[in-house]
Design a protein around this motif. Structure first.
Motif, PDB file in Angstrom:
ATOM      1  N   ALA A   1       1.924  -1.657   1.984  1.00 48.21           N
ATOM      2  CA  ALA A   1       2.032  -2.793   2.873  1.00 48.21           C
ATOM      3  C   ALA A   1       2.510  -2.492   4.095  1.00 48.21           C
ATOM      4  CB  ALA A   1       2.546  -3.971   2.041  1.00 48.21           C
TER       5      ALA A   1
ATOM      6  N   PRO B   1      -3.931  -3.420   1.904  1.00 45.62           N
ATOM      7  CA  PRO B   1      -2.234  -2.962   1.875  1.00 45.62           C
ATOM      8  C   PRO B   1      -1.689  -3.520   0.740  1.00 45.62           C
ATOM      9  CG  PRO B   1      -3.205  -3.946   3.924  1.00 45.62           C
ATOM     10  CD  PRO B   1      -4.468  -3.973   2.930  1.00 45.62           C
ATOM     11  N   GLY B   2      -0.769  -2.710   0.237  1.00 51.56           N
ATOM     12  CA  GLY B   2       0.089  -3.346  -1.034  1.00 51.56           C
ATOM     13  C   GLY B   2      -0.870  -2.884  -2.339  1.00 51.56           C
TER      14      GLY B   2
END
Length: 172
Positions: free
Chosen positions: A52, A75-76
């Motif tokens: 992220a 993201p993440g």
């Protein structure tokens, strides 16, 4: 002229649509990352992840194994995969629809050794070339990340991981 009934129906439809969007977004991620175990001597394991970032590009990074779709990392997010030990291509592309050229242009060939686990970070830059990261650094970055579950792998070389220490086979 709007009546109370029309306004109420409109409000209920809006509420239903916003609730559906929240549920769908929540279903993109599964369990949080936990350290992966060793795999059998016939397999190599790869944990591919996308950190992220404050200025992460919108959309998913499509991950390809042997030029076939494996996962769409937000993201993440992370994904764990196992393949037979040997030479494989790994690549990623951001927002590649509809041509999906990233599976060809961003693929890099690697020899993955039997029984080994590799950690691959997907970047945010234009070419999305994945980077190998040492386990300790990768696991620091993976802390708090969640498994990506919104798409099924279509990569024919990806197999269920055979965790030799436990004698179980777990598909991730």
């Amino acid at each position: 002229m709007f009546t109370f009934k029309t306004l109420l129906q409109t409000a209920l439809v809006g509420l239903a649509l916003s609730s559906t969007a929240n549920v769908l977004a929540g279903e993109a991620f599964g369990k949080p990352y936990t350290a992966v175990g060793p795999v059998s001597a016939e397999q190599a394991q790869v944990v591919v992840y996308r950190p992220a970032a404050p200025h992460a590009t919108n959309g998913a990074a499509n991950v390809y194994v042997d030029r076939e779709f494996h996962a769409a990392l937000l993201p993440g997010g992370f994904s764990t995969l196992c393949v037979a030990a040997g030479v494989h291509s790994l690549g990623a592309a951001l927002n590649g629809a509809p041509s999906y050229k990233g599976k060809e242009t961003n693929a890099m060939w690697f020899t993955l050794a039997a029984g080994n686990t590799y950690f691959l970070r997907v970047g945010e830059d234009a070419n999305m070339a994945p980077q190998f990261v040492k386990r300790d650094g990768a696991e620091r970055e993976l802390a708090g990340m969640r498994q990506q579950i919104q798409a099924l792998s279509r990569a024919s070389s990806v197999k269920a991981c055979d965790y030799s220490q436990t004698g179980t086979s777990i598909s991730q």
